[in-house]
Scaffold this motif. Structure first.
Motif, mmCIF file in Angstrom:
data_model
loop_
_atom_site.group_PDB
_atom_site.id
_atom_site.type_symbol
_atom_site.label_atom_id
_atom_site.label_comp_id
_atom_site.label_asym_id
_atom_site.label_seq_id
_atom_site.Cartn_x
_atom_site.Cartn_y
_atom_site.Cartn_z
ATOM 1 N N PRO A 1 0.803 -1.228 0.000
ATOM 2 C CA PRO A 1 0.000 0.000 0.000
ATOM 3 C C PRO A 1 0.834 1.275 0.000
ATOM 4 C CG PRO A 1 -0.922 -1.601 1.527
ATOM 5 C CD PRO A 1 0.387 -2.158 1.066
ATOM 6 N N ASP A 2 2.047 1.233 0.543
ATOM 7 C CA ASP A 2 2.878 2.443 0.588
ATOM 8 C C ASP A 2 3.774 2.598 -0.629
ATOM 9 O OD1 ASP A 2 4.712 0.456 0.992
ATOM 10 O OD2 ASP A 2 5.416 1.163 2.948
ATOM 11 N N LEU B 1 9.292 -13.286 3.621
ATOM 12 C CA LEU B 1 8.807 -12.217 2.756
ATOM 13 C C LEU B 1 9.641 -10.979 3.035
ATOM 14 C CD1 LEU B 1 4.941 -12.582 3.319
ATOM 15 C CD2 LEU B 1 6.404 -13.869 1.745
ATOM 16 N N TYR B 2 9.862 -10.183 1.989
ATOM 17 C CA TYR B 2 10.716 -9.004 2.115
ATOM 18 C C TYR B 2 9.983 -7.773 1.600
ATOM 19 C CZ TYR B 2 14.290 -12.607 2.645
ATOM 20 O OH TYR B 2 15.013 -13.694 3.071
ATOM 21 N N ASP B 3 9.958 -6.726 2.413
ATOM 22 C CA ASP B 3 9.434 -5.437 2.002
ATOM 23 C C ASP B 3 10.609 -4.629 1.449
ATOM 24 O OD1 ASP B 3 7.014 -3.475 2.280
ATOM 25 O OD2 ASP B 3 8.748 -2.355 3.021
ATOM 26 N N ILE B 4 10.524 -4.281 0.165
ATOM 27 C CA ILE B 4 11.653 -3.690 -0.551
ATOM 28 C C ILE B 4 11.329 -2.256 -0.950
ATOM 29 C CG2 ILE B 4 13.198 -3.922 -2.549
ATOM 30 C CD1 ILE B 4 13.378 -6.261 -0.604
ATOM 31 N N SER B 5 12.268 -1.354 -0.715
ATOM 32 C CA SER B 5 12.133 0.011 -1.216
ATOM 33 C C SER B 5 12.486 0.022 -2.703
ATOM 34 C CB SER B 5 13.068 0.955 -0.460
ATOM 35 O OG SER B 5 13.180 2.194 -1.139
ATOM 36 N N PRO B 6 11.562 0.406 -3.587
ATOM 37 C CA PRO B 6 11.894 0.438 -5.016
ATOM 38 C C PRO B 6 12.879 1.551 -5.357
ATOM 39 C CG PRO B 6 9.709 1.332 -4.663
ATOM 40 C CD PRO B 6 10.164 0.798 -3.330
ATOM 41 N N ARG B 7 13.027 2.517 -4.471
ATOM 42 C CA ARG B 7 13.952 3.617 -4.735
ATOM 43 C C ARG B 7 15.401 3.211 -4.494
ATOM 44 N NH1 ARG B 7 16.279 7.510 -1.682
ATOM 45 N NH2 ARG B 7 15.158 6.785 0.177
ATOM 46 N N THR B 8 15.631 2.470 -3.386
ATOM 47 C CA THR B 8 17.004 2.095 -3.031
ATOM 48 C C THR B 8 17.300 0.616 -3.247
ATOM 49 O OG1 THR B 8 16.419 1.601 -0.721
ATOM 50 C CG2 THR B 8 17.004 3.891 -1.274
ATOM 51 N N GLY B 9 16.255 -0.208 -3.298
ATOM 52 C CA GLY B 9 16.453 -1.646 -3.370
ATOM 53 C C GLY B 9 16.712 -2.285 -2.023
ATOM 54 N N ASN B 10 16.760 -1.485 -0.974
ATOM 55 C CA ASN B 10 17.062 -2.015 0.355
ATOM 56 C C ASN B 10 15.859 -2.726 0.961
ATOM 57 O OD1 ASN B 10 19.670 -0.988 0.279
ATOM 58 N ND2 ASN B 10 19.066 0.963 1.220
ATOM 59 N N GLN C 1 6.610 -20.948 1.009
ATOM 60 C CA GLN C 1 5.370 -20.276 0.649
ATOM 61 C C GLN C 1 5.397 -19.717 -0.782
ATOM 62 O OE1 GLN C 1 7.757 -18.896 2.569
ATOM 63 N NE2 GLN C 1 8.219 -17.150 1.260
ATOM 64 N N HIS C 2 4.190 -19.352 -1.251
ATOM 65 C CA HIS C 2 3.981 -18.743 -2.565
ATOM 66 C C HIS C 2 2.937 -17.627 -2.468
ATOM 67 C CE1 HIS C 2 5.877 -22.485 -3.926
ATOM 68 N NE2 HIS C 2 6.060 -21.916 -5.101
ATOM 69 N N ASP C 3 2.906 -16.773 -3.484
ATOM 70 C CA ASP C 3 1.791 -15.868 -3.771
ATOM 71 C C ASP C 3 1.422 -14.971 -2.592
ATOM 72 O OD1 ASP C 3 -0.063 -14.793 -5.527
ATOM 73 O OD2 ASP C 3 -1.646 -16.190 -4.934
ATOM 74 N N SER C 4 2.347 -14.174 -2.121
ATOM 75 C CA SER C 4 2.062 -13.263 -1.009
ATOM 76 C C SER C 4 1.549 -11.926 -1.536
ATOM 77 C CB SER C 4 3.315 -13.052 -0.163
ATOM 78 O OG SER C 4 4.359 -12.470 -0.931
ATOM 79 N N ARG C 5 0.489 -11.390 -0.901
ATOM 80 C CA ARG C 5 -0.141 -10.128 -1.317
ATOM 81 C C ARG C 5 -0.640 -9.383 -0.085
ATOM 82 N NH1 ARG C 5 1.034 -10.458 -6.842
ATOM 83 N NH2 ARG C 5 1.336 -12.712 -7.063
ATOM 84 N N PHE C 6 -0.541 -8.065 -0.116
ATOM 85 C CA PHE C 6 -1.239 -7.256 0.865
ATOM 86 C C PHE C 6 -2.723 -7.220 0.507
ATOM 87 C CE2 PHE C 6 2.882 -5.470 2.063
ATOM 88 C CZ PHE C 6 2.712 -5.231 3.424
ATOM 89 N N VAL C 7 -3.597 -7.413 1.502
ATOM 90 C CA VAL C 7 -5.034 -7.233 1.305
ATOM 91 C C VAL C 7 -5.523 -5.986 2.040
ATOM 92 C CG1 VAL C 7 -5.528 -9.634 0.822
ATOM 93 C CG2 VAL C 7 -5.529 -8.844 3.191
ATOM 94 N N SER C 8 -4.676 -5.420 2.898
ATOM 95 C CA SER C 8 -4.903 -4.134 3.548
ATOM 96 C C SER C 8 -3.532 -3.645 4.001
ATOM 97 C CB SER C 8 -5.866 -4.277 4.733
ATOM 98 O OG SER C 8 -5.240 -4.909 5.826
#
Length: 502
Positions: A237-238, A251-260, A283-290
C-alpha cells in the motif's frame, strides 16, 4: 415464440447482415485440452460469478497444453495450445491501459545452465492478449534478462513486475557447506514499463540477502545452487514491493527507490515476532489485502526438502508495526483427501468474499464462501507415466496448475464460429459447433437445407463447452450453418456454410 426466434436468427445470419459478412470460409474445429477438469460441487453451493483461469502443466511436459478458461462445471471456454515442450504459468485477467487483458508466461523449464536440482525455473516470455484473443504485447528474453514463470504483474501505473534468474560463478559457499568457488542461482526482480520497455528497477537477492538465510541447502553437492528462489512480487500500500522467497521461508518489504530491505517477515532474520500458528514455509503468492494484513499460500512442504507441517494452507497474517508482531487471523486448510502441496499454490479473495485456493502440485483447486466452507473442489487429470529425476528418484508425471484465478471476462474472438458435419445413421447428422473464447454464447441454432441459399432452422441446443455436438435429422440436407445466440437469443456470430460430410 421459438419459431420467431429461429426465423430472426436465420434472417440476421443470412440476409446480408454483418454476421454473414464476417463469416470466413469453414475452418477446422479448435484443438481441445488433453483432459477435462473434474468438478466436485457441494450440494446447494452458491458459487461466485466468473470463470476459472488455469495453466495446466506436468513435471515434464510430454503432451501439448496451454492456458485455459473454464466455467463452474469444468467446461472449456477457451484453450490456447502452446508449442510442444512449452507450458504456461500465472494465467489471469489484468488491466492494461484501463482495458481487461489476458496475461501469462509461457516457455520451457529446460535450461542446463541452472543445473539438475533447480526445478521450477522457467525460460520464456510474458504475454499480453486483448479480448479478441490477439497478442498485443510481449516481454521476451533479452541478452541480460529471461522472464521466468513465477510472476508477471501489471501495476496500476502500467508497469510490469517480473521475475528472472541468473547464474553467478565463483561464489564462496563454505558458510553453507559448499565449495569456495561455487555457482549460485541469483533471483531477480525487475520492473519494466510495458509501453517503452524501459527498466525501472533491477533487484538482486544475492546483493541483499545472506546465503546463510537459506533453508534449501545444496543437495548432493549440486551446483549451481538456488539459494533464494523468488516466486512472487506484489505492490504494498505504501508503494514498496513485497517479495516472496521460497527457499528462505521469508517475505521481504523492498524500497523500489534504493532496493534495500525495509523489513523481513519469517525466516532466520524476521523483523517481526511470529505468533502461534503464523509461521510459514516454502510459501507462494504473497499479497497485501490491507495496509496491515497479508495473505499467502503456505505450502509447508518444499519438495525435495523436508516438510515442516502436515498440510498446506492459505493464511492471513496481521502485522502490528508498533509491536513488530505477526498474528494469524484466519486460515483455510487443505482438504485431507489431497497430497500435501510440495510446490506452487495461490490464494485469491473475490469481491464477494469468496476465496479461490489453488493447491499447486496437488493438482486441485477450490472455492470457499466467506465463512470458509468448501463449495467447489476441482481436480486435474491423473499422472501420465513417471519421470526419473537426476538423483535417480522416480516420481509421477503429475499435473498441476501454478496459480488459479476466478475472474469476470468477456471474450470476443476476432474469427467467426466454426462447424463440422458428420453423417450418422440414415438421415441423421452430427454437427459440431465451436467458437473458441466467445463468452456470450448461450445456445447454438443450427440451420440446414439442400443448398446454402435455402437453409431452415432445424435444431436449438444449449452451449456445452468448447465443442458442442448437435444431432440433426433430415433427408435433404446438403449444407449447414450454426448461429451463436446470447442469453436473450440474439445472434452474436455465424459460421460459414458447411457442406455435409466436410
Amino acid at each position: 415464440m421459438r419459431a420467431r426466434l429461429f426465423l430472426a436468427a436465420a434472417l440476421a445470419a443470412l440476409a446480408g447482415s454483418a454476421l454473414a459478412a464476417s463469416a470466413a470460409a469453414a475452418d477446422t474445429l479448435p484443438a481441445t485440452p488433453p483432459f477435462q477438469v473434474g468438478v466436485h460441487l457441494t450440494s446447494g453451493a452458491q458459487l461466485a460469478p466468473g470463470l476459472f483461469f488455469i495453466d495446466p502443466h506436468q513435471v515434464v511436459d510430454d503432451v501439448v497444453t496451454g492456458p485455459e478458461i473454464i466455467d463452474n462445471q469444468g467446461r472449456v471456454v477457451w484453450y490456447y495450445p502452446l508449442p510442444a515442450g512449452e507450458s504456461a504459468s500465472n494465467f489471469q485477467v489484468q488491466l492494461y491501459h484501463g482495458q481487461p487483458v489476458l496475461t501469462w508466461w509461457q516457455g520451457s523449464g529446460d535450461n542446463p545452465a541452472f543445473g539438475a536440482f533447480a526445478p521450477g525455473i522457467g525460460q520464456g516470455e510474458d504475454v499480453v492478449m486483448n479480448d479478441h484473443y490477439q497478442i498485443i504485447k510481449t516481454i521476451p528474453t533479452t541478452s541480460d534478462f529471461t522472464p521466468d514463470t513465477h510472476e508477471f504483474y501489471i501495476t496500476p501505473e502500467g508497469n510490469a513486475l517480473i521475475t528472472g534468474y541468473r547464474t553467478v560463478p565463483n561464489v564462496d559457499l563454505t558458510s553453507v557447506g559448499g565449495s569456495a568457488d561455487g555457482t549460485v542461482i541469483d533471483s531477480l526482480a525487475r520492473e519494466v514499463n510495458l509501453d517503452t520497455g524501459k527498466v525501472l528497477l533491477d533487484w538482486s537477492a544475492l546483493a541483499h540477502v545472506p546465503l546463510t538465510n537459506s533453508y534449501a541447502l545444496p543437495l548432493f553437492g549440486s551446483s549451481p545452487w538456488d539459494f533464494f528462489h523468488i516466486n512472487s512480487i506484489s505492490t504494498a500500500p505504501d508503494g514498496n514491493l513485497l517479495i516472496s522467497s521460497r527457499h528462505t521461508n521469508a517475505l521481504y518489504d523492498i524500497s523500489p527507490r534504493t532496493g534495500n530491505i525495509v523489513w523481513t517477515l519469517g525466516g532466520k532474520q524476521s523483523s517481526f515476532t511470529v505468533g502461534q500458528g503464523a509461521s510459514f514455509a516454502w510459501q507462494h503468492d504473497s499479497r497485501f489485502v490491507s495496509p496491515d494484513e497479508i495473505q499467502l499460500f503456505d505450502d509447508e512442504e518444499g519438495t525435495p526438502f523436508p516438510a515442516t507441517g502436515p498440510q498446506s494452507r492459505a493464511i492471513w497474517l496481521h502485522l502490528d508495526y508498533r509491536t513488530h508482531t505477526a498474528t494469524l487471523t484466519r486460515q483455510i486448510i487443505q482438504p485431507t483427501n489431497q497430497p500435501e502441496t510440495g510446490s506452487q499454490g495461490s490464494v485469491q479473495t473475490l469481491p464477494d468474499g469468496h476465496e479461490i485456493v489453488g493447491w499447486g502440485s496437488a493438482g486441485t483447486f477450490s472455492e470457499y464462501d466467506q465463512a470458509g466452507n468448501l463449495l467447489l473442489d476441482d481436480s486435474l487429470a491423473p499422472p501420465t507415466g513417471t519421470v526419473t529425476l537426476p538423483n535417480g528418484q522416480t516420481v509421477p508425471n503429475a499435473w498441476s496448475t501454478y496459480r488459479v484465478f476466478k475472474e469476470q471476462w468477456t471474450g470476443r474472438p476476432a474469427s467467426p464460429p466454426v462447424a463440422t458435419v458428420q453423417a450418422g445413421s440414415t438421415g441423421q447428422w452430427t454437427v459440431s459447433a465451436a467458437w473458441n473464447g466467445a463468452t456470450q454464447v448461450s445456445r447454438w441454432l443450427v440451420l440446414a437445407g439442400p443448398n446454402r441459399f435455402d437453409l431452415r432452422p432445424v435444431a436449438l441446443t444449449a452451449w456445452d463447452g468448447l465443442i458442442t455436438p448437435i444431432t440433426i435429422t433430415g433427408n435433404n440436407i446438403r449444407d449447414v450453418r450454426v448461429i451463436a445466440l446470447d442469453q436473450r437469443d440474439r445472434p452474436t456470430g455465424a459460421s460459414d456454410t458447411t457442406p455435409v460430410g466436410s
